[in-house]
Design a protein around this motif. Sequence first.
Motif, mmCIF file in Angstrom:
data_model
loop_
_atom_site.group_PDB
_atom_site.id
_atom_site.type_symbol
_atom_site.label_atom_id
_atom_site.label_comp_id
_atom_site.label_asym_id
_atom_site.label_seq_id
_atom_site.Cartn_x
_atom_site.Cartn_y
_atom_site.Cartn_z
ATOM 1 N N ASP A 139 -1.430 -4.139 1.611
ATOM 2 C CA ASP A 139 -1.663 -5.496 2.123
ATOM 3 C C ASP A 139 -1.907 -5.521 3.629
ATOM 4 O OD1 ASP A 139 -1.344 -6.372 -0.465
ATOM 5 O OD2 ASP A 139 0.649 -7.243 -0.148
ATOM 6 N N SER A 140 -1.539 -4.464 4.337
ATOM 7 C CA SER A 140 -1.736 -4.437 5.792
ATOM 8 C C SER A 140 -3.215 -4.466 6.145
ATOM 9 C CB SER A 140 -1.089 -3.190 6.405
ATOM 10 O OG SER A 140 -1.891 -2.043 6.178
ATOM 11 N N GLU A 141 -4.047 -3.926 5.289
ATOM 12 C CA GLU A 141 -5.494 -3.855 5.485
ATOM 13 C C GLU A 141 -5.897 -3.081 6.741
ATOM 14 O OE1 GLU A 141 -7.168 -7.779 5.124
ATOM 15 O OE2 GLU A 141 -6.480 -7.992 3.063
ATOM 16 N N THR A 142 -4.959 -2.373 7.358
ATOM 17 C CA THR A 142 -5.291 -1.537 8.511
ATOM 18 C C THR A 142 -4.899 -0.079 8.293
ATOM 19 O OG1 THR A 142 -3.196 -2.046 9.606
ATOM 20 C CG2 THR A 142 -5.083 -3.423 10.197
ATOM 21 N N LEU A 143 -3.888 0.166 7.495
ATOM 22 C CA LEU A 143 -3.437 1.543 7.270
ATOM 23 C C LEU A 143 -4.341 2.250 6.275
ATOM 24 C CD1 LEU A 143 0.421 1.063 6.889
ATOM 25 C CD2 LEU A 143 -0.813 1.954 8.858
ATOM 26 N N ASP A 144 -4.437 3.571 6.433
ATOM 27 C CA ASP A 144 -5.040 4.380 5.381
ATOM 28 C C ASP A 144 -4.046 4.367 4.229
ATOM 29 O OD1 ASP A 144 -7.236 5.064 6.910
ATOM 30 O OD2 ASP A 144 -6.398 6.975 7.568
ATOM 31 N N LEU A 145 -4.468 3.850 3.089
ATOM 32 C CA LEU A 145 -3.568 3.745 1.946
ATOM 33 C C LEU A 145 -3.465 5.094 1.254
ATOM 34 C CD1 LEU A 145 -1.811 1.804 0.292
ATOM 35 C CD2 LEU A 145 -3.823 1.403 -1.160
ATOM 36 N N ASN A 146 -2.252 5.599 1.161
ATOM 37 C CA ASN A 146 -1.988 6.827 0.421
ATOM 38 C C ASN A 146 -1.795 6.477 -1.051
ATOM 39 O OD1 ASN A 146 -1.745 8.625 2.807
ATOM 40 N ND2 ASN A 146 -0.032 7.287 3.262
ATOM 41 N N SER A 147 -1.745 7.470 -1.903
ATOM 42 C CA SER A 147 -1.508 7.208 -3.321
ATOM 43 C C SER A 147 -0.111 6.622 -3.505
ATOM 44 C CB SER A 147 -1.644 8.497 -4.133
ATOM 45 O OG SER A 147 -0.555 9.358 -3.881
ATOM 46 N N SER A 148 0.065 5.869 -4.571
ATOM 47 C CA SER A 148 1.387 5.295 -4.848
ATOM 48 C C SER A 148 2.415 6.413 -5.030
ATOM 49 C CB SER A 148 1.333 4.388 -6.072
ATOM 50 O OG SER A 148 0.846 5.091 -7.200
ATOM 51 N N TYR A 149 1.975 7.523 -5.577
ATOM 52 C CA TYR A 149 2.837 8.685 -5.763
ATOM 53 C C TYR A 149 3.410 9.165 -4.430
ATOM 54 C CZ TYR A 149 4.018 13.540 -7.009
ATOM 55 O OH TYR A 149 4.655 14.738 -7.189
ATOM 56 N N SER A 150 2.578 9.168 -3.374
ATOM 57 C CA SER A 150 3.058 9.665 -2.082
ATOM 58 C C SER A 150 4.180 8.798 -1.519
ATOM 59 C CB SER A 150 1.911 9.795 -1.075
ATOM 60 O OG SER A 150 1.435 8.535 -0.694
ATOM 61 N N TYR A 151 4.136 7.483 -1.754
ATOM 62 C CA TYR A 151 5.209 6.618 -1.260
ATOM 63 C C TYR A 151 6.515 6.887 -2.008
ATOM 64 C CZ TYR A 151 1.623 4.381 1.454
ATOM 65 O OH TYR A 151 0.611 4.164 2.354
ATOM 66 N N LEU A 152 6.413 7.206 -3.294
ATOM 67 C CA LEU A 152 7.611 7.585 -4.045
ATOM 68 C C LEU A 152 8.198 8.882 -3.481
ATOM 69 C CD1 LEU A 152 6.313 6.814 -7.648
ATOM 70 C CD2 LEU A 152 7.994 5.482 -6.350
ATOM 71 N N LEU A 153 7.324 9.854 -3.187
ATOM 72 C CA LEU A 153 7.804 11.105 -2.602
ATOM 73 C C LEU A 153 8.419 10.894 -1.219
ATOM 74 C CD1 LEU A 153 5.065 13.708 -3.584
ATOM 75 C CD2 LEU A 153 7.424 13.594 -4.406
ATOM 76 N N TRP A 154 7.790 10.049 -0.385
ATOM 77 C CA TRP A 154 8.361 9.778 0.942
ATOM 78 C C TRP A 154 9.781 9.258 0.792
ATOM 79 C CZ3 TRP A 154 7.120 11.271 5.597
ATOM 80 C CH2 TRP A 154 5.795 11.619 5.880
ATOM 81 N N CYS A 155 9.967 8.330 -0.152
ATOM 82 C CA CYS A 155 11.288 7.721 -0.326
ATOM 83 C C CYS A 155 12.305 8.709 -0.879
ATOM 84 C CB CYS A 155 11.184 6.504 -1.244
ATOM 85 S SG CYS A 155 10.281 5.133 -0.499
ATOM 86 N N ARG A 156 11.848 9.729 -1.584
ATOM 87 C CA ARG A 156 12.758 10.748 -2.101
ATOM 88 C C ARG A 156 12.982 11.865 -1.093
ATOM 89 N NH1 ARG A 156 11.696 15.359 -6.525
ATOM 90 N NH2 ARG A 156 10.693 16.197 -4.658
#
Length: 179
Positions: free
Chosen positions: A38-55
């Motif tokens: 929703d930021s429309e400015t960031l390079d969007l990574n895969s949804s999988y990468s956000y799960l990995l970041w949080c882990r």
Amino acid sequence: MTAAQADLQAEFLEMPEGLRIDRPEVADGATLWRIAKDSETLDLNSSYSYLLWCRDFAGTSVVARAADGRPVGFITAYVRPERPGTLLVWQVAVDAAYRGRGLAAALLDGLTARVAGERGLSVVETTITPDNTASERLFTSFARRHGAPVEREVLFETGQFPDGGHDPEVLYRIGPLSL
């Protein structure tokens, strides 16, 4: 942690409007992906990468939580393996409804205070595209608050990106820090 470090950490963990700073959890990954999208400015990574970041990088990342516990902003970061005193900030994003309140700055100060207290920290790095004035303001004001110089150099040229159309990424190196 010394008493002085605890005082400093408490000062930087003060969040606007009753929000609280926290470590991300795997359950936050989908929300972080949505905020980035929703930021429309960031390079969007895969949804999988956000799960990995949080882990895998929860210790060097941070979320801001609303009263109901949902994330409304985040910073993903990691300690550089070859430079253990350097925290590389990967992404900073705040939900549109919470922008303009100093939340990104509070998150950055809180995160760096925590990492400094737990692991030691002397430098913060990030990359910013030349047209991203909000990120430039965030990181240069961070440097001023912490009495640290900022060095800039192009890290990745436009032609190095295989998908084309990407602006160069300028490395901002902030430090040495006085945390």
